[in-house]
Design a protein around this motif. Sequence first.
Motif, PDB file in Angstrom:
ATOM      1  N   GLN A  43       0.847  -0.985   0.099  1.00 32.83           N
ATOM      2  CA  GLN A  43      -0.096  -0.100   0.045  1.00 32.83           C
ATOM      3  C   GLN A  43       0.785   1.410  -0.120  1.00 32.83           C
ATOM      4  O   GLN A  43       0.402   2.154  -0.738  1.00 32.83           O
ATOM      5  CB  GLN A  43      -0.911  -0.059   1.165  1.00 32.83           C
ATOM      6  N   LYS A  44       1.970   1.116   0.883  1.00 29.76           N
ATOM      7  CA  LYS A  44       2.803   2.463   0.724  1.00 29.76           C
ATOM      8  C   LYS A  44       3.461   2.722  -0.376  1.00 29.76           C
ATOM      9  O   LYS A  44       3.366   3.793  -1.017  1.00 29.76           O
ATOM     10  CB  LYS A  44       4.125   2.013   1.704  1.00 29.76           C
ATOM     11  N   ILE A  45       3.857   1.743  -1.300  1.00 33.21           N
ATOM     12  CA  ILE A  45       4.371   1.784  -2.603  1.00 33.21           C
ATOM     13  C   ILE A  45       3.360   2.291  -3.421  1.00 33.21           C
ATOM     14  O   ILE A  45       3.722   3.261  -4.283  1.00 33.21           O
ATOM     15  CB  ILE A  45       5.085   0.361  -3.311  1.00 33.21           C
ATOM     16  N   ILE A  46       2.240   1.698  -3.533  1.00 35.63           N
ATOM     17  CA  ILE A  46       0.962   2.283  -4.618  1.00 35.63           C
ATOM     18  C   ILE A  46       0.732   3.570  -4.389  1.00 35.63           C
ATOM     19  O   ILE A  46       0.478   4.403  -5.053  1.00 35.63           O
ATOM     20  CB  ILE A  46      -0.060   1.187  -4.385  1.00 35.63           C
ATOM     21  N   GLY A  47       0.799   4.262  -2.905  1.00 37.32           N
ATOM     22  CA  GLY A  47       0.617   5.227  -2.567  1.00 37.32           C
ATOM     23  C   GLY A  47       1.506   6.419  -3.051  1.00 37.32           C
ATOM     24  O   GLY A  47       1.117   7.509  -3.516  1.00 37.32           O
ATOM     25  N   LEU A  48       2.822   5.893  -2.985  1.00 35.05           N
ATOM     26  CA  LEU A  48       3.815   6.829  -3.463  1.00 35.05           C
ATOM     27  C   LEU A  48       3.748   7.127  -4.934  1.00 35.05           C
ATOM     28  O   LEU A  48       3.869   8.081  -5.634  1.00 35.05           O
ATOM     29  CB  LEU A  48       5.138   6.314  -3.007  1.00 35.05           C
ATOM     30  N   VAL A  83      12.534  11.031  -4.851  1.00 35.27           N
ATOM     31  CA  VAL A  83      11.673  11.295  -3.720  1.00 35.27           C
ATOM     32  C   VAL A  83      11.025   9.835  -3.796  1.00 35.27           C
ATOM     33  O   VAL A  83      10.796   9.505  -2.389  1.00 35.27           O
ATOM     34  CB  VAL A  83      10.706  12.386  -4.239  1.00 35.27           C
ATOM     35  N   ILE A  84      10.768   9.202  -4.474  1.00 35.77           N
ATOM     36  CA  ILE A  84       9.849   7.807  -4.596  1.00 35.77           C
ATOM     37  C   ILE A  84      10.784   6.745  -4.170  1.00 35.77           C
ATOM     38  O   ILE A  84      10.569   5.997  -3.161  1.00 35.77           O
ATOM     39  CB  ILE A  84       9.356   7.580  -6.060  1.00 35.77           C
ATOM     40  N   VAL A  85      12.002   6.875  -4.586  1.00 37.07           N
ATOM     41  CA  VAL A  85      13.002   5.761  -4.116  1.00 37.07           C
ATOM     42  C   VAL A  85      13.268   6.179  -2.646  1.00 37.07           C
ATOM     43  O   VAL A  85      13.355   4.896  -1.929  1.00 37.07           O
ATOM     44  CB  VAL A  85      14.385   5.927  -4.885  1.00 37.07           C
ATOM     45  N   ASP A  86      13.283   7.401  -2.173  1.00 30.68           N
ATOM     46  CA  ASP A  86      13.573   7.739  -0.717  1.00 30.68           C
ATOM     47  C   ASP A  86      12.502   7.191  -0.014  1.00 30.68           C
ATOM     48  O   ASP A  86      12.572   6.885   1.102  1.00 30.68           O
ATOM     49  CB  ASP A  86      13.907   9.225  -0.392  1.00 30.68           C
ATOM     50  N   SER A  89      12.292   3.396   0.552  1.00 36.11           N
ATOM     51  CA  SER A  89      13.264   2.948   1.543  1.00 36.11           C
ATOM     52  C   SER A  89      13.459   3.403   2.893  1.00 36.11           C
ATOM     53  O   SER A  89      13.941   2.788   3.648  1.00 36.11           O
ATOM     54  CB  SER A  89      14.685   3.814   0.975  1.00 36.11           C
ATOM     55  N   ASP A  90      12.611   4.469   2.948  1.00 35.75           N
ATOM     56  CA  ASP A  90      12.293   4.999   4.271  1.00 35.75           C
ATOM     57  C   ASP A  90      11.569   3.940   5.271  1.00 35.75           C
ATOM     58  O   ASP A  90      10.681   2.997   5.031  1.00 35.75           O
ATOM     59  CB  ASP A  90      11.253   5.958   4.464  1.00 35.75           C
ATOM     60  N   GLY A  91      12.150   3.443   6.213  1.00 33.96           N
ATOM     61  CA  GLY A  91      12.162   2.320   7.166  1.00 33.96           C
ATOM     62  C   GLY A  91      12.623   0.924   6.852  1.00 33.96           C
ATOM     63  O   GLY A  91      12.255   0.247   7.756  1.00 33.96           O
ATOM     64  N   VAL A  92      13.200   0.843   5.821  1.00 30.76           N
ATOM     65  CA  VAL A  92      13.757  -0.276   5.473  1.00 30.76           C
ATOM     66  C   VAL A  92      15.153  -0.565   6.191  1.00 30.76           C
ATOM     67  O   VAL A  92      16.148   0.323   6.088  1.00 30.76           O
ATOM     68  CB  VAL A  92      14.178  -0.606   4.068  1.00 30.76           C
ATOM     69  N   ALA A  93      15.399  -1.552   7.118  1.00 27.01           N
ATOM     70  CA  ALA A  93      16.773  -1.589   8.160  1.00 27.01           C
ATOM     71  C   ALA A  93      17.799  -2.019   7.105  1.00 27.01           C
ATOM     72  O   ALA A  93      18.968  -1.469   7.205  1.00 27.01           O
ATOM     73  CB  ALA A  93      16.346  -2.417   9.045  1.00 27.01           C
ATOM     74  N   PHE A  94      17.397  -3.103   6.353  1.00 24.20           N
ATOM     75  CA  PHE A  94      18.354  -3.748   5.398  1.00 24.20           C
ATOM     76  C   PHE A  94      18.219  -3.930   3.978  1.00 24.20           C
ATOM     77  O   PHE A  94      17.005  -4.572   3.867  1.00 24.20           O
ATOM     78  CB  PHE A  94      18.966  -4.824   6.135  1.00 24.20           C
ATOM     79  N   PHE A  95      19.031  -3.731   3.009  1.00 28.38           N
ATOM     80  CA  PHE A  95      18.423  -4.213   1.789  1.00 28.38           C
ATOM     81  C   PHE A  95      19.390  -5.226   1.428  1.00 28.38           C
ATOM     82  O   PHE A  95      20.454  -5.303   1.518  1.00 28.38           O
ATOM     83  CB  PHE A  95      18.816  -2.916   0.852  1.00 28.38           C
ATOM     84  N   ASP A  96      18.611  -6.266   0.717  1.00 26.36           N
ATOM     85  CA  ASP A  96      19.351  -7.327  -0.030  1.00 26.36           C
ATOM     86  C   ASP A  96      19.929  -6.893  -1.125  1.00 26.36           C
ATOM     87  O   ASP A  96      21.007  -7.322  -1.621  1.00 26.36           O
ATOM     88  CB  ASP A  96      18.274  -8.495  -0.476  1.00 26.36           C
ATOM     89  N   ARG A  97      19.287  -5.924  -1.752  1.00 25.12           N
ATOM     90  CA  ARG A  97      20.077  -5.397  -2.921  1.00 25.12           C
ATOM     91  C   ARG A  97      19.473  -3.884  -3.066  1.00 25.12           C
ATOM     92  O   ARG A  97      18.215  -3.611  -2.954  1.00 25.12           O
ATOM     93  CB  ARG A  97      19.532  -6.151  -4.173  1.00 25.12           C
ATOM     94  N   ARG A  98      20.199  -3.068  -3.276  1.00 25.34           N
ATOM     95  CA  ARG A  98      19.686  -1.407  -3.484  1.00 25.34           C
ATOM     96  C   ARG A  98      20.579  -0.990  -4.793  1.00 25.34           C
ATOM     97  O   ARG A  98      21.930  -0.651  -4.419  1.00 25.34           O
ATOM     98  CB  ARG A  98      19.763  -0.696  -2.206  1.00 25.34           C
TER      99      ARG A  98
END
Length: 239
Positions: A43-48, A83-86, A89-98
């Motif tokens: 929902q967060k991604i769709i909202g952005l 701004v969408i990438v940020d 990414s907000d709230g993600v503690a660790f990325f398997d890939r970024r």
Amino acid sequence: KMAMPDVIQSQSTANQVVVKQEQKILKTANLDFETQDLDKTHQKIIGLATQYKGLIQSDNSGKTYNRIYRNITLRVPSENFQVIVDGISDGVAFFDRREIKRQDVTEEFVDIQARLKAKKELENRYLELLKQAKNVKEMLEIERELSQIREEIEAKEGRLKFLESRVSMSTIHVSFYKTTVETGVRVSYGQKMLNSLKGGWEGVSVFFLGILYLWPLFLIAIIVILVVRRLIKRSRKKK
């Protein structure tokens, strides 16, 4: 035979054309991470995407033996890319890939524009020659050259449209998942004991089932023992 325009000279002229062009940058991002709430993240991604005028190019989900995952591909206006990438990414503690890529295609863009302009000028020159053709042979030769030039023009126009699309709308691939099976050190000691008891009971069940499969052998063994005992008794009586 009519003198044809010098194609090589026309193409070299394209290299001399100076076109003032703003910088053209292709932007792409690949984000892969774990989340504890798939629906909330989705929902967060769709909202952005909605907030910043992006489009959902693809949205699919699936499940493996120990995780549920979801993959989303966004096409977003390039000015809103960061701004969408940020936001994702907000709230993600660790990325398997970024992975974020920016490719400058300004030089290619300018080169194609210049060559396209030269090809169109050459096309106009051939059209003028076509009007002056004196016989069918000359007309066929000119039309053959025109056909080839028009194919090249269409190819270059197609490439320009593709670059314009990729530059104006950037691409963001997002993959996120939730682990559904706890394994290894995450399993509690009590759960390990319960698993051991279950495993032991299953082992005993398998053992007894194996014995049942061997009942003919046990029956034969009992018969043999009875016969041997009878023979031994008879031999003792004779003595």
